[in-house]
Every structure is written in structure tokens, then in C-alpha cells.
Design an enzyme around this catalytic site. Structure first.
Site, PDB file in Angstrom:
ATOM      1  N   GLY A 127     109.642   2.723  60.749  1.00  0.00           N
ATOM      2  CA  GLY A 127     110.126   2.303  62.054  1.00  0.00           C
ATOM      3  C   GLY A 127     109.421   1.059  62.541  1.00  0.00           C
ATOM      4  N   GLY A 182     104.803   4.707  67.400  1.00  0.00           N
ATOM      5  CA  GLY A 182     104.018   5.938  67.361  1.00  0.00           C
ATOM      6  C   GLY A 182     103.847   6.527  65.980  1.00  0.00           C
ATOM      7  N   GLU A 205     122.479 -16.995  87.485  1.00  0.00           N
ATOM      8  CA  GLU A 205     122.232 -15.562  87.281  1.00  0.00           C
ATOM      9  C   GLU A 205     123.385 -14.726  87.822  1.00  0.00           C
ATOM     10  OE1 GLU A 205     119.948 -14.411  85.394  1.00  0.00           O
ATOM     11  OE2 GLU A 205     119.031 -16.379  85.123  1.00  0.00           O
TER      12      GLU A 205
HETATM   13  P1  ADP Z   1     102.670   2.346  65.222  1.00  0.00           P
HETATM   14  O1  ADP Z   1     101.694   3.000  64.320  1.00  0.00           O
HETATM   15  O2  ADP Z   1     104.065   2.872  65.066  1.00  0.00           O
HETATM   16  O3  ADP Z   1     102.649   0.854  65.219  1.00  0.00           O
HETATM   17  P2  ADP Z   1     101.027   3.560  67.208  1.00  0.00           P
HETATM   18  O4  ADP Z   1     101.122   4.968  66.776  1.00  0.00           O
HETATM   19  O5  ADP Z   1      99.807   2.822  66.835  1.00  0.00           O
HETATM   20  O6  ADP Z   1     102.295   2.761  66.711  1.00  0.00           O
HETATM   21  O7  ADP Z   1     101.252   3.503  68.776  1.00  0.00           O
HETATM   22  C1  ADP Z   1     100.414   2.789  69.634  1.00  0.00           C
HETATM   23  C2  ADP Z   1     100.274   3.503  70.957  1.00  0.00           C
HETATM   24  O8  ADP Z   1     101.517   3.525  71.657  1.00  0.00           O
HETATM   25  C3  ADP Z   1      99.894   4.949  70.819  1.00  0.00           C
HETATM   26  O9  ADP Z   1      98.511   5.091  70.745  1.00  0.00           O
HETATM   27  C4  ADP Z   1     100.469   5.578  72.065  1.00  0.00           C
HETATM   28  O10 ADP Z   1      99.601   5.430  73.166  1.00  0.00           O
HETATM   29  C5  ADP Z   1     101.697   4.760  72.333  1.00  0.00           C
HETATM   30  N1  ADP Z   1     102.902   5.395  71.792  1.00  0.00           N
HETATM   31  C6  ADP Z   1     103.688   4.899  70.838  1.00  0.00           C
HETATM   32  N2  ADP Z   1     104.722   5.722  70.578  1.00  0.00           N
HETATM   33  C7  ADP Z   1     104.576   6.787  71.391  1.00  0.00           C
HETATM   34  C8  ADP Z   1     105.331   7.996  71.589  1.00  0.00           C
HETATM   35  N3  ADP Z   1     106.436   8.252  70.902  1.00  0.00           N
HETATM   36  N4  ADP Z   1     104.892   8.871  72.508  1.00  0.00           N
HETATM   37  C9  ADP Z   1     103.774   8.620  73.210  1.00  0.00           C
HETATM   38  N5  ADP Z   1     103.021   7.509  73.066  1.00  0.00           N
HETATM   39  C10 ADP Z   1     103.408   6.585  72.177  1.00  0.00           C
HETATM   40 ZN    ZN Z   2     121.254 -17.231  81.596  1.00  0.00          ZN
END
Ligand code: ADP
Ligand code: ZN
Length: 616
Positions: free
Chosen positions: A205, A210, A427
Site C-alpha cells: 500500500g 499503517g 473559485e
Molecule cells: P507505513 O509503514 O505504511 O508507511 P506507518 O505504519 O509508519 O505507515 O504509519 C505512520 C503513522 O501513521 C503511524 O505510526 C500511525 O500513527 C499513523 N497511522 C497510519 N495508518 C494508521 C491507521 N490505519 N490507523 C491508525 N493510525 C495510523
Molecule cells: Zn482553479
């Protein structure tokens, strides 16, 4: 969580250290140890020894005389103007030689001056690295200086950690992964039936959705150790290092089983092996090692590998074979409900006013990732602090959406009245065209306060119900909406401005996609002439057609935008009165909400106004 990370030192550091040690040893230590002792004597002692026939060998140098006695002791003395010396020495039976100091055998001297310091270095290095490892509490590695050890961060404790409740809006992923948790809890149940657990799952993704969080949640739910390493950490400067790291990682994981191994950015190692000459050998070796390790370990031991990527199409097919990452867990951008749930999860951490309407905030934050939503909540809390309040309000949250999505509001940037007028019409042009085409999304809010990212005005389009399939008509309406800004400028001022550049870009992209990817043009029909790449990273496209066709596509794209533009122009012309009224309101208030917009629109539309008047 208890994160233990070993210090990394580049290889070059050790090489330099070794060279310095050898130089120091050779210049300081070895002359002391290995040069023979020479006793300095006076000239008359030398003469006496000559007379007593005690001088065995002698060498006359430029400024001194070296000589040895029968026992091999070395002496030296100053040079004197002594013409008879040679004959006297000859008479005493001394041998004249050109090299008096006895040489060590070349092999021995090589051993002593090169290998000894190296051996010392290695000994010291191992001693210290053992000490470090003992301190860090990890297993001792076999390679010297800790080179080639994985830098896997070990979260030995995961009980205090993250649970599935912390991950919102990813129900599908949760469901797939909870099976893995169940397996880690109760492997017997699966063994009895004869079911094998997947060894690995691939979380796929866009960034910030997350994936890392989900992997941690699996470890947290199962209450097992969590090893985490990024794919890019495997790719080292020296061939073979990455493979050694993979080996070491799996060794550690096997010792700690059951556990979760999380490999972020797995595409850094798991990219397709394309067999190009001069390809990245190191990466290939690392990938091969990873494949071997994944095949090698027993799935029943309870080591589950989770890997994350945002470029699944670039992964080597070998990685996706059954028995490796055979589970694919989609972790997509959250939908409306998902966004609301994520906001609620993060809102728990801040002090909120009562009755916050999260749905409204989520609706405004269309397209935001989980990470951005977390950021929005934090930004809202910061804003409350800045204003000296103790609770976060609805306004804080809504303002933060705009901050995160459209950068900071910059109230002090002055815009001339004329500019403001143009932006207001521009706009409203978008919004009015959108509103008049029944199927376009209504407007949530328009503001003409300039923001740091350069956008002068900003229309927040809100889709009441998100849907995934768009009809050709809807796409054309969207293009018409994009061109509505420019159409309004042309209609009202007879002049066009640079303000429409972003609209033009978006309209063009959409029109192009309709022709080359969605098969929606009469000229070309259902032929794919572009391919989408890096779906999760902005989506570049590559052309897959002849040059003539490409030229023709360009022409058709032009038509695909010109027609909706004409339509937008016509809509504005037909609703000139409403356009003026709305633009005036926006110009005066700088913001207009969706409700205010619809209100004015209805009041100024003669038929509707008449109808409502008749009803009353
Ligand atoms: P990825 O690994 O997909 O790049 P991360 O897991 O590192 O993303 O997400 C970064 C932060 O964003 C997490 O620590 C959390 O705080 C927030 N976050 C991202 N997705 C979610 C989710 N589905 N639910 C709650 N918090 C989320
Ligand atoms: Zn415009």
C-alpha cells in the site's frame, strides 16, 4: 519498547585503523625491539681493542666506525683522522665488511612487521566487540569487528505495545493478519489439522497507511518479539555483507521464535532480477540469501515474516511464490468511514471538546493517509495550545485539515483587490460548474486566503458518498469543473491568468487517462495505450504506442478538454447572476461554506426562488 541497536561503523574505518597500526608499529615499536644493541666506545678504547686483536669485523662509515668483537657484540666510535688505521686493523686480523648488522631473515621480518600488528589488532577488535555484544545482550556474532551483523532492531518486549485497536480503517488487513496472530498463540490447533501457516505476508500500500503499525500490532497481539529492519539496510557497499546480514537476522529470529520479522521497503532488496550486465550483484546476493532462508526454516517454528512495500509490481516473482510471501495484504488509503475511525483513534490522545463531529472532519480530509490524519489531530492540538486553550475544538480540527492538505494559512500575505476579485470568480467558477452538473460533488468550503504553497484560492470538493466506478459522463463533468475556474475568468474579465495551471494539469491527466487507459474515446476505442506504473507512488505512465498514435492522442486530448470547457463556459453564462452574487459574497467574506453556497445559489436562481416563495 526496548529498542537495542548496535552501533554501525563503516568498513573503511577498520582498514584505516589497520594501516595506521602497521605504520606506527614499524616506525616506533620494531626499532626498539629488533635493532641490536650498540655500545658506544671512545676512540682509544677502539685502538686498544684493535691492538688486543679483539675486533672481529669492522665497517668504516662516513662519520663513524662500527665494529664487532668475537662474541658478536656491536660497538661504534667516532671517526678520526687516522691514516694508519686500515693497516693496523689489517694487521690485527679484523675483517672489513660493508654490512655489519646482522639481518633478520626476510620472512621473519615480514612476519614481525606486518602480521604481528594485524594479529594484535584482530585480537583487540574481537575482545572489544565481544564486550559490546555482552553489553547489548545479543548473541555473539562470528565475524570480526561485528561486520556483517544484522542491525535488526529487537523489540524484545511487545506487551506494552500496539494492538489491532490502534489500527483503524484497515479491517481487511486486520482480518488476514489476525489469523497469523491466532497461529502464534496456538500453533497446535493448526498442526493437528495439518495446516501450514504462511511463512510470510506482504503488506502492500501507499506510504503512511499503517503497514509498520499493522506489523507491530501483530507482534503486540501475539505477544511475541518483533524484529524490524529496513530493506535498504541490507544493501551495503561490499558484496556479501547484505547476505551475511540476512543470515544473521534469521539466526537471531530462530533463537527467539515464535516472533515477527518485519522487513520494511522490501523492494530495496526484492526488486526484479533483470539480468542486466553490471547489475547490482550485492542486491542479488542478498535477495538469494533471503529466498534461501525463507525456504530453509520450518514454518511450524513460528517465525512469521511480514514485509512492506509500496511498489508490489517491482518485486521479484520468486519472492511471491507459494511458501514465501504468499499472502498479500492490501493496505489502502482509508475511505470516509476509515478516516473517521482513524481520527477517533488519534483523538483519544488529546483533550477534546464535547460533541466533535469527526465525520465532517473526515469528509474534508478526503484522500488523506493514516499518517496525515494522525498529523491533523496533532496539528489541531498544537493550534489549541497556541491559542491558550485547554481543549481541542471542531474548528481546530477543520483548520488543521486545511493546514495539512493545503499548507499553512498565511493571512498576512497581501493580495491586491483586483487579484482577490479574480480569484473569487475563479473559485466560484469551479464550484458553480460543479453544482450545476447534478452528478458532481457539492462544495464543502471555498476560501481565498492565500496559502504558502502558492495556491491563492482553495476549493474543497467533498464527495458525499465515495464510489469507485466513475462513468464517462462523470469524468467529463469533472473536467468541466476543472476548467470552470478559467472559464469564469474569461467570461467576466475577458482576460486569463496563471491561476489555472494546476486545474489544467489535472484536467489534462484525466482526459488523457480517459483515452489511453479507460477506453472512453470513439477514435481509439478499447485499446490501452499507456500503462500505469508505481500505482502507489503517484502513478507515472509509460506510453505503449507508435509515434503517430501518440501525436493523434495529443490532438484528441485537446478535444476532450475543449468540449467540457465550452460546457463550463455555457453553464456560467446561463447562471451569470448567481456567479456574481456568489463571487461577491466570497470576495467580502473570504470564505464560503457549502451551505452558504447552496443558500445563495437557490436565492438567486429565479425559478427556485419563485418556487420557494410560492410554497410559503
Ligand atoms: P507505513 O509503514 O505504511 O508507511 P506507518 O505504519 O509508519 O505507515 O504509519 C505512520 C503513522 O501513521 C503511524 O505510526 C500511525 O500513527 C499513523 N497511522 C497510519 N495508518 C494508521 C491507521 N490505519 N490507523 C491508525 N493510525 C495510523
Ligand atoms: Zn482553479
Amino acid at each position: 519498547m526496548n529498542e537495542v541497536k548496535k552501533p554501525r561503523q563503516p568498513m573503511i574505518f577498520y582498514y584505516v585503523l589497520a594501516i595506521v597500526a602497521i605504520i606506527l608499529f614499524n616506525s616506533l615499536v620494531s626499532p626498539l625491539l629488533f635493532s641490536p644493541r650498540v655500545t658506544e666506545v671512545t676512540y682509544d678504547e677502539f685502538m686498544t681493542m684493535t691492538e688486543d686483536k679483539k675486533v672481529a669485523e669492522v665497517m668504516v662509515e662516513d662519520n663513524q666506525i662500527m665494529f664487532s668483537d668475537a662474541e658478536g657484540n656491536l660497538y661504534k666510535t667516532g671517526l678520526m683522522d687516522d691514516p694508519d688505521l686500515t693497516s693496523r686493523l689489517y694487521a690485527s686480523g679484523a675483517k672489513f665488511s660493508s654490512e655489519i648488522v646482522e639481518q633478520m631473515s626476510p620472512l621473519l621480518s615480514f612476519l614481525i612487521s606486518w602480521l604481528l600488528p594485524l594479529a594484535l589488532m584482530i585480537g583487540l577488535g574481537q575482545y572489544f566487540s565481544k564486550k559490546l555484544v555482552e553489553k547489548a545482550g545479543g548473541g555473539a556474532g562470528s565475524m570480526m569487528f561485528g561486520m556483517g551483523k544484522s542491525n535488526a532492531k529487537v523489540y524484545v518486549k511487545s506487551t506494552s505495545g500496539i494492538k489491532f485497536d490502534d489500527v483503524a480503517g484497515e479491517d481487511e488487513a486486520n482480518e488476514i493478519l489476525s489469523e497469523i496472530v491466532d497461529f502464534l498463540h496456538n500453533p497446535k490447533k493448526y498442526e493437528e489439522i495439518g495446516a501450514k501457516m504462511p511463512k510470510g505476508a506482504l503488506l502492500v500500500g501507499p506510504p503512511g497507511t499503517g503497514k509498520t503499525l499493522l506489523a507491530k500490532a501483530v507482534a503486540g497481539e501475539a505477544n511475541v518479539p518483533f524484529f524490524s529492519i529496513s530493506g535498504s539496510e541490507f544493501v551495503e557497499m561490499f558484496v556479501g555483507m547484505g547476505a551475511a546480514k540476512v543470515r544473521d537476522l534469521f539466526k537471531q529470529a530462530n533463537e527467539k521464535a515464535p516472533c515477527i520479522v518485519f522487513i520494511d521497503e522490501v523492494d530495496a532488496i526484492g526488486g526484479k532480477r533483470d539480468g542486466r550486465i553490471g547489475g547490482n550483484d550485492e542486491r542479488e546476493q542478498t535477495l538469494n540469501q533471503l529466498l534461501t532462508e525463507m525456504d530453509g526454516f520450518e514454518g511450524s517454528k513460528g517465525v512469521v515474516i511480514l514485509a512492506a512495500t509500496n511498489r508490489p509490481e517491482s518485486l521479484d516473482p520468486a519472492l511471491l511464490r507459494p511458501g514465501r510471501f504468499d499472502r498479500r495484504v492490501p493496505v489502502e488509503l482509508p475511505d470516509l468511514q476509515g478516516r473517521e475511525a482513524i481520527l477517533k483513534v488519534h483523538a483519544k490522545k488529546v483533550q477534546l471538546q464535547k460533541n466533535i463531529d469527526f465525520a465532517a472532519v473526515a469528509r474534508a480530509a478526503s484522500g488523506a493517509s493514516g499518517a496525515e490524519l494522525a498529523n491533523i489531530v496533532n496539528e489541531a492540538a498544537l493550534r489549541a495550545v497556541r491559542d491558550g486553550r485547554r481543549l481541542v475544538t471542531q474548528a481546530d480540527l477543520e483548520e488543521s485539515v486545511e493546514v495539512i492538505i493545503a499548507c499553512y494559512q498565511k493571512k498576512n500575505r497581501v493580495m491586491s483587490d483586483k487579484e482577490k476579485m479574480v480569484v473569487a470568480y475563479h473559485e466560484i467558477g469551479h464550484a458553480l460548474v460543479a453544482a450545476k452538473q447534478s452528478e458532481s460533488a457539492p462544495v464543502h468550503k471555498i476560501t481565498i486566503i492565500p496559502r504558502t504553497n502558492g495556491a491563492l484560492g482553495y476549493t474543497m470538493q467533498v464527495e458525499e458518498n465515495e464510489h469507485f466506478l466513475l462513468t464517462k459522463e462523470e469524468l467529463e463533468n469533472k473536467i468541466a469543473t476543472f476548467t470552470g475556474g478559467r472559464a469564469a475568468e474569461a467570461l467576466i474579465f475577458g482576460q486569463i491568468t496563471t491561476g489555472a495551471s494546476n486545474d489544467i494539469e489535472q484536467a489534462t491527466r484525466l482526459a488523457r487517462a480517459m483515452i489511453t487507459r479507460y477506453g472512453m474515446s470513439d477514435e481509439f476505442g478499447m485499446v490501452a495505450m499507456e500503462q500505469l506504473q508505481n500505482q502507489y507512488l503517484g502513478g507515472d505512465t509509460t506510453l505503449a504506442c507508435s509515434n503517430e498514435t501518440a501525436n493523434h492522442i495529443d490532438e484528441v486530448v485537446r478535444g476532450q478538454i475543449a468540449a467540457p470547457y465550452d460546457k463550463a463556459y455555457r453553464i456560467l453564462q446561463e447562471n451569470l447572476q448567481q456567479l456574481h452574487a456568489l463571487a461577491k459574497y466570497l470576495y467580502e467574506h473570504e470564505t464560503i461554506t457549502g451551505e452558504e453556497f447552496m443558500d445563495i445559489l437557490h436565492k438567486t436562481t429565479p425559478q427556485i426562488a419563485a418556487a420557494t416563495a410560492a410554497q410559503q
